[in-house]
Design a protein around this motif. Structure first.
Motif, PDB file in Angstrom:
ATOM      1  N   GLY A  48      88.735 122.226  22.946  1.00 38.71           N
ATOM      2  CA  GLY A  48      88.368 120.939  22.353  1.00 38.71           C
ATOM      3  C   GLY A  48      88.289 121.025  20.833  1.00 38.71           C
ATOM      4  N   ILE A  49      89.209 121.772  20.235  1.00 37.17           N
ATOM      5  CA  ILE A  49      89.235 122.109  18.796  1.00 37.17           C
ATOM      6  C   ILE A  49      87.980 122.904  18.405  1.00 37.17           C
ATOM      7  CG2 ILE A  49      89.981 121.372  16.503  1.00 37.17           C
ATOM      8  CD1 ILE A  49      90.767 118.718  17.505  1.00 37.17           C
ATOM      9  N   ALA A  50      87.843 124.070  19.022  1.00 35.33           N
ATOM     10  CA  ALA A  50      86.794 125.031  18.635  1.00 35.33           C
ATOM     11  C   ALA A  50      85.378 124.526  18.884  1.00 35.33           C
ATOM     12  CB  ALA A  50      86.948 125.445  17.162  1.00 35.33           C
ATOM     13  N   ASN A 108      75.651 113.769  13.334  1.00 36.12           N
ATOM     14  CA  ASN A 108      76.412 113.609  14.583  1.00 36.12           C
ATOM     15  C   ASN A 108      77.759 114.295  14.606  1.00 36.12           C
ATOM     16  OD1 ASN A 108      74.598 111.588  15.915  1.00 36.12           O
ATOM     17  ND2 ASN A 108      75.054 110.552  14.003  1.00 36.12           N
ATOM     18  N   SER A 109      78.435 114.327  13.475  1.00 33.40           N
ATOM     19  CA  SER A 109      79.810 114.834  13.446  1.00 33.40           C
ATOM     20  C   SER A 109      79.991 115.745  12.247  1.00 33.40           C
ATOM     21  CB  SER A 109      80.791 113.672  13.323  1.00 33.40           C
ATOM     22  OG  SER A 109      80.642 113.072  12.051  1.00 33.40           O
ATOM     23  N   GLY A 110      81.099 116.470  12.289  1.00 35.43           N
ATOM     24  CA  GLY A 110      81.402 117.350  11.176  1.00 35.43           C
ATOM     25  C   GLY A 110      81.549 116.586   9.873  1.00 35.43           C
ATOM     26  N   ALA A 111      82.291 115.483   9.920  1.00 30.80           N
ATOM     27  CA  ALA A 111      82.504 114.698   8.703  1.00 30.80           C
ATOM     28  C   ALA A 111      81.171 114.223   8.130  1.00 30.80           C
ATOM     29  CB  ALA A 111      83.407 113.508   8.996  1.00 30.80           C
ATOM     30  N   GLU A 112      80.274 113.830   9.002  1.00 31.97           N
ATOM     31  CA  GLU A 112      78.975 113.342   8.534  1.00 31.97           C
ATOM     32  C   GLU A 112      78.167 114.473   7.877  1.00 31.97           C
ATOM     33  OE1 GLU A 112      75.237 110.735  10.237  1.00 31.97           O
ATOM     34  OE2 GLU A 112      76.705 111.494  11.663  1.00 31.97           O
ATOM     35  N   ALA A 113      78.299 115.676   8.435  1.00 32.95           N
ATOM     36  CA  ALA A 113      77.611 116.823   7.830  1.00 32.95           C
ATOM     37  C   ALA A 113      78.174 117.095   6.439  1.00 32.95           C
ATOM     38  CB  ALA A 113      77.749 118.053   8.722  1.00 32.95           C
ATOM     39  N   VAL A 114      79.505 117.056   6.315  1.00 34.56           N
ATOM     40  CA  VAL A 114      80.109 117.318   5.004  1.00 34.56           C
ATOM     41  C   VAL A 114      79.679 116.244   3.998  1.00 34.56           C
ATOM     42  CG1 VAL A 114      82.291 117.483   3.744  1.00 34.56           C
ATOM     43  CG2 VAL A 114      82.084 118.563   5.995  1.00 34.56           C
ATOM     44  N   GLU A 115      79.708 114.986   4.427  1.00 29.81           N
ATOM     45  CA  GLU A 115      79.264 113.898   3.534  1.00 29.81           C
ATOM     46  C   GLU A 115      77.844 114.164   3.033  1.00 29.81           C
ATOM     47  OE1 GLU A 115      80.032 110.113   3.321  1.00 29.81           O
ATOM     48  OE2 GLU A 115      81.995 110.130   4.295  1.00 29.81           O
ATOM     49  N   TYR A 137      90.618 120.780   5.072  1.00 26.08           N
ATOM     50  CA  TYR A 137      90.302 119.676   5.987  1.00 26.08           C
ATOM     51  C   TYR A 137      88.786 119.563   6.097  1.00 26.08           C
ATOM     52  CZ  TYR A 137      90.073 116.433   9.813  1.00 26.08           C
ATOM     53  OH  TYR A 137      89.804 115.317  10.561  1.00 26.08           O
ATOM     54  N   HIS A 138      88.270 118.355   5.819  1.00 24.63           N
ATOM     55  CA  HIS A 138      86.827 118.158   5.928  1.00 24.63           C
ATOM     56  C   HIS A 138      86.439 116.904   6.695  1.00 24.63           C
ATOM     57  CE1 HIS A 138      86.092 121.591   3.319  1.00 24.63           C
ATOM     58  NE2 HIS A 138      86.936 121.099   2.437  1.00 24.63           N
ATOM     59  N   GLY A 139      87.427 116.124   7.190  1.00 27.11           N
ATOM     60  CA  GLY A 139      87.078 114.974   8.011  1.00 27.11           C
ATOM     61  C   GLY A 139      87.906 113.754   7.694  1.00 27.11           C
ATOM     62  N   PRO A 153      98.539 112.899   9.158  1.00 29.40           N
ATOM     63  CA  PRO A 153      98.200 111.522   9.519  1.00 29.40           C
ATOM     64  C   PRO A 153      96.855 111.045   8.969  1.00 29.40           C
ATOM     65  CG  PRO A 153      97.483 112.977  11.270  1.00 29.40           C
ATOM     66  CD  PRO A 153      98.046 113.856  10.172  1.00 29.40           C
ATOM     67  N   TYR A 154      96.165 111.895   8.195  1.00 25.72           N
ATOM     68  CA  TYR A 154      94.739 111.648   7.949  1.00 25.72           C
ATOM     69  C   TYR A 154      94.436 110.567   6.918  1.00 25.72           C
ATOM     70  CZ  TYR A 154      94.749 116.239  10.182  1.00 25.72           C
ATOM     71  OH  TYR A 154      94.983 117.284  11.018  1.00 25.72           O
ATOM     72  N   LYS A 155      95.332 110.422   5.892  1.00 27.47           N
ATOM     73  CA  LYS A 155      94.970 109.585   4.748  1.00 27.47           C
ATOM     74  C   LYS A 155      95.918 108.418   4.505  1.00 27.47           C
ATOM     75  CE  LYS A 155      93.676 112.191   1.150  1.00 27.47           C
ATOM     76  NZ  LYS A 155      93.583 113.332   0.180  1.00 27.47           N
ATOM     77  N   ALA A 238      79.777 126.120   2.185  1.00 26.35           N
ATOM     78  CA  ALA A 238      80.738 126.665   3.147  1.00 26.35           C
ATOM     79  C   ALA A 238      80.832 125.687   4.315  1.00 26.35           C
ATOM     80  CB  ALA A 238      80.299 128.036   3.634  1.00 26.35           C
ATOM     81  N   ASP A 239      82.041 125.171   4.542  1.00 22.03           N
ATOM     82  CA  ASP A 239      82.264 124.322   5.711  1.00 22.03           C
ATOM     83  C   ASP A 239      82.616 125.246   6.873  1.00 22.03           C
ATOM     84  OD1 ASP A 239      83.175 122.705   7.727  1.00 22.03           O
ATOM     85  OD2 ASP A 239      84.330 121.369   6.436  1.00 22.03           O
ATOM     86  N   GLU A 240      81.600 125.504   7.711  1.00 21.53           N
ATOM     87  CA  GLU A 240      81.776 126.411   8.862  1.00 21.53           C
ATOM     88  C   GLU A 240      81.871 125.600  10.159  1.00 21.53           C
ATOM     89  OE1 GLU A 240      81.508 130.023   9.312  1.00 21.53           O
ATOM     90  OE2 GLU A 240      80.596 130.770   7.452  1.00 21.53           O
ATOM     91  N   ILE A 241      82.361 124.379  10.038  1.00 17.95           N
ATOM     92  CA  ILE A 241      82.419 123.503  11.212  1.00 17.95           C
ATOM     93  C   ILE A 241      83.369 124.072  12.273  1.00 17.95           C
ATOM     94  CG2 ILE A 241      83.297 121.212  11.913  1.00 17.95           C
ATOM     95  CD1 ILE A 241      81.839 120.235   9.237  1.00 17.95           C
ATOM     96  N   GLN A 242      84.504 124.603  11.838  1.00 16.61           N
ATOM     97  CA  GLN A 242      85.451 125.166  12.812  1.00 16.61           C
ATOM     98  C   GLN A 242      85.223 126.668  13.027  1.00 16.61           C
ATOM     99  OE1 GLN A 242      90.196 124.780  13.971  1.00 16.61           O
ATOM    100  NE2 GLN A 242      89.219 123.266  12.729  1.00 16.61           N
ATOM    101  N   THR A 243      84.738 127.369  11.985  1.00 17.77           N
ATOM    102  CA  THR A 243      84.594 128.828  12.060  1.00 17.77           C
ATOM    103  C   THR A 243      83.266 129.272  12.674  1.00 17.77           C
ATOM    104  OG1 THR A 243      83.792 128.693   9.785  1.00 17.77           O
ATOM    105  CG2 THR A 243      86.076 129.369  10.072  1.00 17.77           C
TER     106      THR A 243
HETATM  107  N1  PLZ Z   1      85.398 120.349   8.672  1.00 21.47           N
HETATM  108  C1  PLZ Z   1      86.448 122.548   8.835  1.00 21.47           C
HETATM  109  O1  PLZ Z   1      87.603 121.562  11.238  1.00 21.47           O
HETATM  110  C2  PLZ Z   1      87.138 118.916  12.294  1.00 21.47           C
HETATM  111  C3  PLZ Z   1      89.574 117.451  13.384  1.00 21.47           C
HETATM  112  C4  PLZ Z   1      90.650 116.974  14.263  1.00 21.47           C
HETATM  113  P1  PLZ Z   1      84.461 116.010  12.857  1.00 21.47           P
HETATM  114  N2  PLZ Z   1      88.387 119.479  12.682  1.00 21.47           N
HETATM  115  C5  PLZ Z   1      89.099 118.812  13.772  1.00 21.47           C
HETATM  116  C6  PLZ Z   1      91.115 115.605  13.900  1.00 21.47           C
HETATM  117  O2  PLZ Z   1      92.344 115.423  13.903  1.00 21.47           O
HETATM  118  O3  PLZ Z   1      90.284 114.709  13.646  1.00 21.47           O
HETATM  119  C7  PLZ Z   1      86.516 119.441  11.030  1.00 21.47           C
HETATM  120  C8  PLZ Z   1      86.789 120.738  10.556  1.00 21.47           C
HETATM  121  C9  PLZ Z   1      86.200 121.164   9.365  1.00 21.47           C
HETATM  122  C10 PLZ Z   1      85.126 119.106   9.103  1.00 21.47           C
HETATM  123  C11 PLZ Z   1      85.656 118.616  10.279  1.00 21.47           C
HETATM  124  C12 PLZ Z   1      85.301 117.229  10.721  1.00 21.47           C
HETATM  125  O4  PLZ Z   1      84.545 117.283  11.880  1.00 21.47           O
HETATM  126  O5  PLZ Z   1      83.393 116.387  13.852  1.00 21.47           O
HETATM  127  O6  PLZ Z   1      85.821 115.826  13.462  1.00 21.47           O
HETATM  128  O7  PLZ Z   1      84.051 114.859  12.000  1.00 21.47           O
END
Ligand code: PLZ
Length: 426
Positions: A48-50, A108-115, A137-139, A153-155, A238-243
């Motif tokens: 499920g993407i790590a 709730n989400s990785g992007a929200e943590a980075v924000e 990649y940060h969200g 496809p992100y932006k 350090a963005d350790e969301i995936q690592t």
């Molecule tokens: N920071 C390092 O890997 C999420 C995204 C897949 P969210 N990576 C998978 C996709 O196509 O949306 C990720 C990440 C790193 C931030 C994020 C963002 O985490 O939980 O998806 O918001």
């Protein structure tokens, strides 16, 4: 319901902007496999993407969620607080690198943590600029789209983006041949000349890049940037969301870089499969924000917190950091053997159970070959192995098995992968 009929319903009901890697629909899943609604088994090299480092429906997680749901589902920590939120923050403060005093906040989400890490860094330093890296990649939220490098496809057509974001070159040993200190010096020079040290709130970096291509920076790159940031009065995030959470063979990948980040963002593996994210950092930085300045309705939801605690317990009891090292030991020689036979593989890289191969047109130019990458991935899917691609050029095939995957399942997955490379013509 067959996958085919679900796919038809999906096309009529679900926005096409949200896509899926495969068009088989999941019925149930375990520690190393998914079973689709047609009864077909998939070996899971995606987690499920790590996320499902402890596996899907890990027994302790299921039990903890069940017990929490029966007690209460939601009160909002900002309204009526509860213990499991504190428990998770204590775990994050203890498990992240650095023995200094720390605080955490949950989202709730990785992007929200980075924000939120960016908000905290800007507030604590009183400065605007955020430095990010090529391929980062940060969200997908507005601020994190600005932090993310890749357009499609992100932006694409989603701007305008947030300001005061500055991108500098990443250390990318395959392609830049610079050692870590030299790559750090190149980045620092650009920051000083184009941003100005006194304007920098934070340097934000993935210790191993995820979506950007599993790029492992040369040793000394991250630590060099951290030393510079400290001297400049900026913070290293350090963005350790995936690592994070045992994925690379330790609780966090920063440890391998010899870095104790000022702030760390976590998500994915933290929640044991439920949506949960965190920002953890030095108390002096975290304490700078005024009371009420951080939050959100669902951040640190009690069910997600209970799942996280059970997941962390599972990681400890099953020594999943060691399991990640064992996966690396089993997979890397096999990947190297494929690469020796196949000149399209320019590099086997990664750490622990975060591994990848970069695929190029043979001939020494390192020209990315996204078509072959997609073809090999599709051949894996036909063979019943769920793989993902990544990279700015879409030419990296990545492997993220759950850390609880049985050796026998991993072995079957490797054989499908070998067959996939053999079946895709050069
Ligand atoms: N920071 C390092 O890997 C999420 C995204 C897949 P969210 N990576 C998978 C996709 O196509 O949306 C990720 C990440 C790193 C931030 C994020 C963002 O985490 O939980 O998806 O918001």
């Amino acid at each position: 319901m067959s996958s085919k009929s679900l796919h038809d319903r999906r096309r009529a009901a679900v926005a096409p902007g949200v896509s899926s890697v495969i068009d088989s629909y999941v019925s149930h899943a375990s520690g190393g496999t998914l079973t689709d609604v047609d009864g077909r088994e998939w070996i899971d090299f995606a987690a499920g993407i790590a996320v499902t480092n402890v596996g899907n429906s890990a027994p302790r997680v299921v039990e903890a969620v069940r017990a929490q749901v029966e007690r209460f589902t939601h009160t909002c920590f900002m309204v009526a607080p509860y213990e499991v939120y504190i428990d998770v923050c204590e775990q994050l403060n203890a498990l992240t690198p650095g023995t200094f005093e720390k605080r955490s906040a949950l989202f709730n989400s990785g992007a929200e943590a980075v924000e939120n890490a960016v908000k905290i860094a800007r507030h604590a330093t009183g400065r605007p600029a955020i430095v990010v890296f090529e391929h980062a990649y940060h969200g997908r939220t507005n601020l994190t789209m600005a932090l993310t490098a890749k357009n499609m496809p992100y932006k694409h057509r989603f701007g305008p983006f947030a300001g005061e974001i500055y991108r500098v070159p990443m250390s990318y040993p395959l392609r830049d041949t610079l050692d870590g200190p030299a790559a750090a010096a190149r980045a620092i020079d650009l920051i000083e000349k184009q941003v100005g040290a006194a304007n920098v709130a934070a340097v934000l970096i993935e210790p191993i890049q995820g979506e950007g291509g599993f790029v492992v920076p040369a040793p000394g790159f991250v630590s060099g940037l951290h030393a510079w940031a400290t001297g400049a009065g900026a913070v290293l995030i350090a963005d350790e969301i995936q690592t994070g959470f045992c994925r690379t063979g330790d609780w966090f990948a920063s440890t391998f870089e010899g870095v104790e980040p000022d702030l760390i963002t976590t998500a994915k593996g933290l929640g044991g499969g439920l949506p949960l994210a965190g920002v953890t950092g030095r108390a002096a930085i975290m304490d700078a924000v005024h009371v009420g300045g951080l939050g959100g309705t669902y951040g640190g939801n009690p069910i997600a917190c209970a799942a996280a605690l059970a997941g962390i317990e599972t990681m400890r009891e099953l020594s999943l950091a060691d399991a990640a090292v064992a996966i690396e030991a089993a997979m890397v020689p096999r990947l190297r053997a494929i690469a020796e036979q196949d000149p399209r593989i320019a590099e086997v890289r990664g750490r622990g159970a975060m591994l990848a191969v970069e695929i190029v047109v043979p001939g020494g130019e390192l020209t990315p070959d996204p078509a072959t990458t997609a073809a090999v991935s599709a051949a894996c899917h036909r063979g019943g192995l769920l793989t993902l691609t990544c990279g700015t050029y879409g030419n990296v095939l990545r492997f993220l098995p759950p850390l609880v995957m049985p050796a026998e399942t991993l072995e079957r997955g490797m054989r499908i992968l070998e067959g996939a490379f053999a079946s895709v013509g050069r």
